[in-house]
Design a protein around this motif. Sequence first.
Motif, PDB file in Angstrom:
ATOM      1  N   LEU A   8       0.751  -1.224  -0.166  1.00  0.00           N
ATOM      2  CA  LEU A   8       0.151   0.035  -0.078  1.00  0.00           C
ATOM      3  C   LEU A   8       0.820   1.176  -0.021  1.00  0.00           C
ATOM      4  CD1 LEU A   8      -2.684   1.304   0.118  1.00  0.00           C
ATOM      5  CD2 LEU A   8      -2.341   1.293   2.682  1.00  0.00           C
ATOM      6  N   VAL A   9       0.776   2.142  -0.984  1.00  0.00           N
ATOM      7  CA  VAL A   9       1.715   3.205  -1.170  1.00  0.00           C
ATOM      8  C   VAL A   9       0.756   4.572  -1.363  1.00  0.00           C
ATOM      9  CG1 VAL A   9       3.532   1.996  -1.974  1.00  0.00           C
ATOM     10  CG2 VAL A   9       1.846   3.017  -3.537  1.00  0.00           C
ATOM     11  N   LYS A  10       1.416   5.774  -0.972  1.00  0.00           N
ATOM     12  CA  LYS A  10       0.828   6.888  -1.279  1.00  0.00           C
ATOM     13  C   LYS A  10       1.779   7.655  -2.300  1.00  0.00           C
ATOM     14  CE  LYS A  10      -1.061  11.028   0.835  1.00  0.00           C
ATOM     15  NZ  LYS A  10      -0.963  11.629   2.259  1.00  0.00           N
ATOM     16  N   GLN A  11       1.118   8.217  -3.398  1.00  0.00           N
ATOM     17  CA  GLN A  11       1.843   8.509  -4.649  1.00  0.00           C
ATOM     18  C   GLN A  11       2.485  10.016  -4.011  1.00  0.00           C
ATOM     19  OE1 GLN A  11       1.144   7.947  -8.264  1.00  0.00           O
ATOM     20  NE2 GLN A  11       2.659   9.126  -8.780  1.00  0.00           N
ATOM     21  N   VAL A  12       3.718  10.304  -4.244  1.00  0.00           N
ATOM     22  CA  VAL A  12       4.693  11.587  -3.879  1.00  0.00           C
ATOM     23  C   VAL A  12       4.071  12.447  -5.051  1.00  0.00           C
ATOM     24  CG1 VAL A  12       6.868  12.727  -3.672  1.00  0.00           C
ATOM     25  CG2 VAL A  12       6.517  10.289  -2.817  1.00  0.00           C
ATOM     26  N   GLU A  13       3.613  13.540  -4.579  1.00  0.00           N
ATOM     27  CA  GLU A  13       3.269  14.586  -5.426  1.00  0.00           C
ATOM     28  C   GLU A  13       4.410  15.175  -6.108  1.00  0.00           C
ATOM     29  OE1 GLU A  13      -0.120  15.513  -6.142  1.00  0.00           O
ATOM     30  OE2 GLU A  13      -0.502  13.801  -4.509  1.00  0.00           O
ATOM     31  N   ALA A  14       3.944  15.631  -7.549  1.00  0.00           N
ATOM     32  CA  ALA A  14       5.348  16.512  -8.122  1.00  0.00           C
ATOM     33  C   ALA A  14       5.694  17.968  -7.698  1.00  0.00           C
ATOM     34  CB  ALA A  14       4.772  16.898  -9.424  1.00  0.00           C
ATOM     35  N   LYS A  15       6.790  18.165  -7.630  1.00  0.00           N
ATOM     36  CA  LYS A  15       7.418  19.431  -6.636  1.00  0.00           C
ATOM     37  C   LYS A  15       6.749  20.836  -7.327  1.00  0.00           C
ATOM     38  CE  LYS A  15      11.029  17.069  -5.154  1.00  0.00           C
ATOM     39  NZ  LYS A  15      12.671  16.623  -4.946  1.00  0.00           N
ATOM     40  N   SER A  16       6.600  20.765  -8.721  1.00  0.00           N
ATOM     41  CA  SER A  16       6.145  22.023  -9.255  1.00  0.00           C
ATOM     42  C   SER A  16       5.323  21.941 -10.553  1.00  0.00           C
ATOM     43  CB  SER A  16       7.542  22.646  -9.722  1.00  0.00           C
ATOM     44  OG  SER A  16       7.287  23.952 -10.462  1.00  0.00           O
ATOM     45  N   SER A  17       4.284  22.951 -10.473  1.00  0.00           N
ATOM     46  CA  SER A  17       3.453  23.028 -11.776  1.00  0.00           C
ATOM     47  C   SER A  17       4.268  23.763 -12.911  1.00  0.00           C
ATOM     48  CB  SER A  17       2.223  23.510 -11.520  1.00  0.00           C
ATOM     49  OG  SER A  17       1.570  22.933 -10.407  1.00  0.00           O
ATOM     50  N   TYR A  18       5.441  24.112 -12.806  1.00  0.00           N
ATOM     51  CA  TYR A  18       6.199  24.966 -13.829  1.00  0.00           C
ATOM     52  C   TYR A  18       7.117  24.077 -14.545  1.00  0.00           C
ATOM     53  CZ  TYR A  18       3.597  28.966 -12.303  1.00  0.00           C
ATOM     54  OH  TYR A  18       2.721  29.679 -11.903  1.00  0.00           O
ATOM     55  N   GLY A  19       7.372  24.353 -15.827  1.00  0.00           N
ATOM     56  CA  GLY A  19       8.314  23.543 -16.582  1.00  0.00           C
ATOM     57  C   GLY A  19       9.960  24.201 -16.353  1.00  0.00           C
ATOM     58  N   LYS A  20      10.830  23.463 -16.848  1.00  0.00           N
ATOM     59  CA  LYS A  20      12.253  24.129 -16.692  1.00  0.00           C
ATOM     60  C   LYS A  20      12.488  25.499 -17.368  1.00  0.00           C
ATOM     61  CE  LYS A  20      14.560  19.639 -16.953  1.00  0.00           C
ATOM     62  NZ  LYS A  20      15.518  18.784 -17.477  1.00  0.00           N
ATOM     63  N   SER A  21      11.513  25.927 -18.006  1.00  0.00           N
ATOM     64  CA  SER A  21      11.665  27.153 -18.859  1.00  0.00           C
ATOM     65  C   SER A  21      10.530  28.353 -18.002  1.00  0.00           C
ATOM     66  CB  SER A  21      11.120  27.365 -20.323  1.00  0.00           C
ATOM     67  OG  SER A  21      10.143  26.742 -20.591  1.00  0.00           O
ATOM     68  N   ALA A  22       9.921  27.854 -16.872  1.00  0.00           N
ATOM     69  CA  ALA A  22       8.984  28.690 -15.981  1.00  0.00           C
ATOM     70  C   ALA A  22       7.507  28.912 -16.853  1.00  0.00           C
ATOM     71  CB  ALA A  22       9.597  30.164 -15.640  1.00  0.00           C
ATOM     72  N   ILE A  23       7.282  27.893 -17.690  1.00  0.00           N
ATOM     73  CA  ILE A  23       6.145  27.749 -18.274  1.00  0.00           C
ATOM     74  C   ILE A  23       5.354  26.856 -17.380  1.00  0.00           C
ATOM     75  CG2 ILE A  23       4.846  27.058 -20.200  1.00  0.00           C
ATOM     76  CD1 ILE A  23       7.176  27.631 -22.099  1.00  0.00           C
ATOM     77  N   PHE A  24       3.981  27.393 -17.126  1.00  0.00           N
ATOM     78  CA  PHE A  24       2.935  26.515 -16.370  1.00  0.00           C
ATOM     79  C   PHE A  24       2.386  25.495 -17.171  1.00  0.00           C
ATOM     80  CE2 PHE A  24      -1.490  25.682 -15.094  1.00  0.00           C
ATOM     81  CZ  PHE A  24      -1.197  25.599 -13.722  1.00  0.00           C
ATOM     82  N   ILE A  25       2.628  24.269 -16.613  1.00  0.00           N
ATOM     83  CA  ILE A  25       1.821  23.180 -17.105  1.00  0.00           C
ATOM     84  C   ILE A  25       0.803  22.808 -16.404  1.00  0.00           C
ATOM     85  CG2 ILE A  25       2.724  20.682 -17.811  1.00  0.00           C
ATOM     86  CD1 ILE A  25       5.705  21.459 -17.374  1.00  0.00           C
ATOM     87  N   PRO A  26      -0.361  22.573 -16.963  1.00  0.00           N
ATOM     88  CA  PRO A  26      -1.606  22.068 -16.402  1.00  0.00           C
ATOM     89  C   PRO A  26      -1.477  20.628 -15.602  1.00  0.00           C
ATOM     90  CG  PRO A  26      -2.156  23.119 -18.560  1.00  0.00           C
ATOM     91  CD  PRO A  26      -0.570  22.763 -18.344  1.00  0.00           C
ATOM     92  N   GLU A  27      -2.394  20.660 -14.753  1.00  0.00           N
ATOM     93  CA  GLU A  27      -1.879  19.415 -14.045  1.00  0.00           C
ATOM     94  C   GLU A  27      -2.442  18.055 -15.018  1.00  0.00           C
ATOM     95  OE1 GLU A  27      -4.027  16.823 -10.192  1.00  0.00           O
ATOM     96  OE2 GLU A  27      -4.186  18.910 -10.131  1.00  0.00           O
TER      97      GLU A  27
END
Length: 91
Positions: free
Chosen positions: A12-31
Amino acid sequence: MEKIIPTGERLLVKQVEAKSSYGKSAIFIPEAQQVKERKALVIAVGKNVTEVTEGDIIRYSDFASPVEMEHEGAQHLLLRKEDILAVIVTI
């Protein structure tokens, strides 16, 4: 309060959430477009799982077919032992 004890070679595991919603070039990436990291915190292990223990962070296969379930108000995954690729250790 319920306690879930996986059977056999399951975890039984709990998914580790992604750290950022922004890509390497500071562009927002929708969930919906973000690639989910296949990292998870181990909450409980079955009797036949010896390689990992509760509290470990694991990386699991992109091809795993986990069973999604809700436990204590949070989403969890039930994985098979063979879906684990590695245990992540911080040095």
